[in-house]
Write an enzyme that holds these catalytic residues in place. Structure first.
Site, short mmCIF file in Angstrom:
data_model
loop_
_atom_site.label_atom_id
_atom_site.label_comp_id
_atom_site.label_asym_id
_atom_site.label_seq_id
_atom_site.Cartn_x
_atom_site.Cartn_y
_atom_site.Cartn_z
CG HIS A 72 -14.01 -1.74 -1.87
ND1 HIS A 72 -13.96 -2.35 -3.10
CD2 HIS A 72 -15.15 -2.19 -1.30
CE1 HIS A 72 -15.02 -3.14 -3.25
NE2 HIS A 72 -15.77 -3.04 -2.19
CG ASN A 87 -11.49 2.85 -8.55
OD1 ASN A 87 -11.58 1.62 -8.58
ND2 ASN A 87 -11.66 3.61 -9.60
CE1 TYR A 97 -4.05 -1.83 -0.26
CE2 TYR A 97 -2.92 -3.33 1.23
CZ TYR A 97 -3.95 -3.07 0.35
OH TYR A 97 -4.87 -4.05 0.05
CB THR A 120 -16.90 -2.42 -11.75
OG1 THR A 120 -16.98 -3.55 -10.87
CG2 THR A 120 -18.28 -1.97 -12.14
CB SER A 121 -14.89 -7.46 -13.25
OG SER A 121 -14.57 -7.45 -11.88
#
Ligand code: NAD
Length: 226
Positions: free
Chosen positions: A104, A87, A53, A170-171
């Site tokens: 998220h 995102n 990160y 987005t999937s």
């Protein structure tokens, strides 16, 4: 003004140079997602996860919003626009969008591993030994796989009030985010922008697929909505 709610995923930032998951065989920058995006991964190798990160946070300094982000911001001239993003980057904010809900989490925040109310802005690297005010280790303010998504109820409320729903990049494989589309009012138009869409127009009521990347797709959508 009418309400537009926009759900965005990693594909929104692809043209800014931030890699998605699915286009890299389910790897996030070369890592198995469970290694870097799960509580178990953090427990097993906290240094690796913090460093992962740190790199993502540092990358924010070298990337810029793309035309897709700016075109979304332009919708605010004619609509109440609420963005619900999966995102963890800050590109919607940097392109001027005023209402951005991060489902998220956010790379530029960290929180206590013990008390999730203790959230701090964080611009530099995070390492073992960086502590919150209650002396517990800090971790990235990211919702990892298997963790609750505290902002989901707020996101559902926004989607329920949408006159138009737009989904970009987005999937539709990560839940509960992917289930948000089911809360849209019957009859509200839904636009799905993705060069490799994972849904068909017959999957949802009133769905239009724009099979393009975020910038071109948003250019087309502006001609419809403005
Ligand atoms: N930028 C980021 O913050 C970032 C980057 C990688 C992963 N993630 C995390 O990973 C998870 C991944 O799920 P997801 O569904 O968001 O992403 P995903 O990687 O599963 O899917 C990406 C989607 O974007 C599409 N895409 C590729 N290029 C595009 C473009 N130029 N324009 C528009 N769409 C494009 C792909 O066809 C695919 O459907 C999320 O939970 C997110 O938090 C975030």
């Amino acid at each position: 003004m009418k309400n537009i709610v926009v759900l965005t995923g990693a594909g929104m930032s692809a043209e800014s140079g931030i890699a998605t998951f699915r286009d890299a065989d389910g790897l996030w920058e070369g890592h198995d997602v469970m290694e870097v995006a799960s509580p178990e991964g953090f427990y097993n190798n906290p240094e690796l996860v913090l460093e992962f990160y740190n790199q993502r946070r540092a990358q924010l300094k070298s990337v810029k919003p793309n035309q897709g982000h700016f075109r979304l911001q332009k919708l605010e001239e004619n609509y109440n626009v609420h963005i619900v993003t999966q995102n963890v980057d800050d590109l919607h904010e940097r392109s001027g969008s005023t209402s951005v809900l991060h489902l998220h989490g956010e790379l530029r925040k960290v929180r206590s591993i013990k008390n999730e109310q203790l959230v701090y802005s964080w611009e530099e690297d995070l390492v073992l030994g960086d502590l919150c005010e209650e002396k517990s280790q800090l971790r990235p303010h990211i919702v990892w796989f298997g963790e609750a998504v505290p902002m989901i109820d707020q996101a559902v409320e926004l989607v329920e009030k949408a006159d138009v729903l737009v989904i970009i990049g987005t999937s539709m494989q990560v839940y509960p985010a992917a289930g948000l589309v089911n809360y849209v009012q019957h009859g509200a138009p839904v636009y799905f922008i993705d060069p490799n869409p994972s849904v068909k127009e017959s999957d949802f009521n009133n769905l239009t697929i724009i099979k393009e990347g975020a910038s071109k797709g948003m250019e087309q959508l502006l001609t419809v909505l403005l």
